[in-house]
Enzyme design. Structure first.
Site, PDB file in Angstrom:
ATOM      1  N   ASP A  69      -8.839  -4.502  -6.653  1.00 17.60           N
ATOM      2  CA  ASP A  69      -8.323  -3.211  -5.151  1.00 17.60           C
ATOM      3  C   ASP A  69      -9.758  -2.302  -4.991  1.00 17.60           C
ATOM      4  O   ASP A  69      -9.194  -1.674  -6.624  1.00 17.60           O
ATOM      5  CB  ASP A  69      -6.620  -2.787  -5.567  1.00 17.60           C
ATOM      6  CG  ASP A  69      -6.748  -1.845  -4.831  1.00 17.60           C
ATOM      7  OD1 ASP A  69      -7.259  -1.867  -3.937  1.00 17.60           O
ATOM      8  OD2 ASP A  69      -5.064  -2.100  -4.841  1.00 17.60           O
TER       9      ASP A  69
ATOM     10  N   HIS B 185      -7.219  -4.961  -1.766  1.00 20.62           N
ATOM     11  CA  HIS B 185      -6.441  -5.231  -1.622  1.00 20.62           C
ATOM     12  C   HIS B 185      -4.679  -4.900  -0.713  1.00 20.62           C
ATOM     13  O   HIS B 185      -3.829  -5.367  -0.154  1.00 20.62           O
ATOM     14  CB  HIS B 185      -6.204  -2.953  -1.138  1.00 20.62           C
ATOM     15  CG  HIS B 185      -5.634  -2.213  -0.389  1.00 20.62           C
ATOM     16  ND1 HIS B 185      -4.343  -1.249  -1.981  1.00 20.62           N
ATOM     17  CD2 HIS B 185      -5.659  -1.367   0.541  1.00 20.62           C
ATOM     18  CE1 HIS B 185      -3.544  -0.970  -0.807  1.00 20.62           C
ATOM     19  NE2 HIS B 185      -4.301  -0.478   0.402  1.00 20.62           N
TER      20      HIS B 185
ATOM     21  N   SER C 103       0.890  -1.396   0.036  1.00 22.98           N
ATOM     22  CA  SER C 103      -0.006  -0.226   0.094  1.00 22.98           C
ATOM     23  C   SER C 103       0.880   0.965   0.150  1.00 22.98           C
ATOM     24  O   SER C 103       1.744   2.346  -0.852  1.00 22.98           O
ATOM     25  CB  SER C 103      -1.050   0.020   0.952  1.00 22.98           C
ATOM     26  OG  SER C 103      -1.624   1.128   0.697  1.00 22.98           O
TER      27      SER C 103
END
Length: 311
Positions: free
Chosen positions: A226, A258, A180
């Protein structure tokens, strides 16, 4: 904590001799071959060290790169945030044995609001394949990608210069990974330090979408489901903006979110191992898993890349 796994030594390959009409020549060649074989056997990893001194472990197979653990037993040590500068401490995972010499090293950052525990599974999994791996905490869980990039580099500097395992590391063979915002930080670190040998952002997030300055071989891993860092607005633009001359790859996970990189994942592991081995260790034995490009499958929605690799 130690996991006791078999050693990754590879038997040496002895040089060939050719036939000769002269017994004297045959004897001389045989003697030379025996001497060469002896010298090779004294080098960690056998003849592989003569061909590529960075190769570590046995020849890979599909099952070996998919395995939960590789050929090396792994130890770990915790690093307090009070003992370091520029990042939040973490955990170092490393091959227990020193018989194969030094190893490449990788620093891994978690994502926004997350701690090292969210990416801890990568530590022993990568280390057991022959790397020193540092899963880090960041200064605060709210740190942005640029800061996380600086912290990844600070972690590598600590790892190679001050840590208790620094003698086990080849300082010329370093890489970065992150999830991330840690993935966005991975790109920042690669941009800032071109000497890095490999970078792997995992479902990366960054407001900066263009990375033409990156000179580090980079595998961008995204997820088709995601909704935090959509591949259309993050991973794909990241990949497309990397120089066309760069060794690069784009892996889009199928049926993934994600947060898929936060739990043990065979597809992430097998291609990360192959990429890190190929570019940190210059180990062309792993090229077979990257080129020709993997096809779409039950776990891969899309794969793009530059083949054959040039580095």
């Amino acid at each position: 904590m130690q996991q006791h796994l078999p050693s990754g030594d590879v038997s040496p390959r002895h040089p060939r001799t050719t036939k000769s009409r002269s017994r004297t020549v045959r004897g001389a060649l045989a003697g030379a071959a025996a001497t060469a074989g002896l010298l090779i056997s004294l080098v960690p990893g056998g003849a592989q060290a003569a061909d590529n001194p960075y190769e570590r472990g046995p020849a890979p197979t599909q099952s070996s790169i998919e395995a939960l653990r590789g050929p090396y037993a792994v130890s770990e040590t915790s690093v307090s945030s009070l003992r370091v500068r520029g990042f939040g401490g973490g955990t170092i995972y490393y091959p227990t044995s020193t018989s194969d010499g030094t190893f490449g090293a990788i620093a891994i950052s978690p994502g926004f609001t997350a701690y090292q525990s969210s990416i801890a599974w990568l530590g022993p999994r990568l280390a057991s394949q022959g790397f020193v791996v540092f899963t880090i905490d960041t200064n605060t869980t709210m740190d942005q990608p640029a800061s996380r990039g600086d912290q990844l580099l600070a972690a590598l500097d600590y790892l190679t210069g001050e840590s208790s395992v620094r003698s086990r590391i080849d300082t010329s063979r370093l890489g970065v990974m992150g999830h991330s915002m840690g993935g966005g930080g991975t790109l920042e670190a690669a941009k800032e330090r071109p000497s890095l040998q490999a970078a792997i952002p995992l479902t990366g997030w960054n407001l900066d979408k263009t990375w033409p300055e990156v000179k580090t071989p980079t595998m961008v891993i995204g997820a088709d489901g995601d909704t935090v860092a959509s591949v259309t607005t993050h991973s794909k633009p990241f990949y497309n903006s990397l120089p066309s001359s760069l060794d690069k790859a784009y892996l889009e996970l199928r049926g993934a979110s994600h947060f898929t990189p936060n739990t043990s994942n065979t597809t992430i592991a097998k291609y990360s191992i192959s990429w890190l081995k190929r570019f940190i260790d210059n180990d062309t034995r792993y090229e077979q898993f990257l080129c020709p490009l993997p096809s779409a499958s039950l776990t891969i929605a899309e794969y793009q890349g530059t083949c054959p690799h040039t580095s």
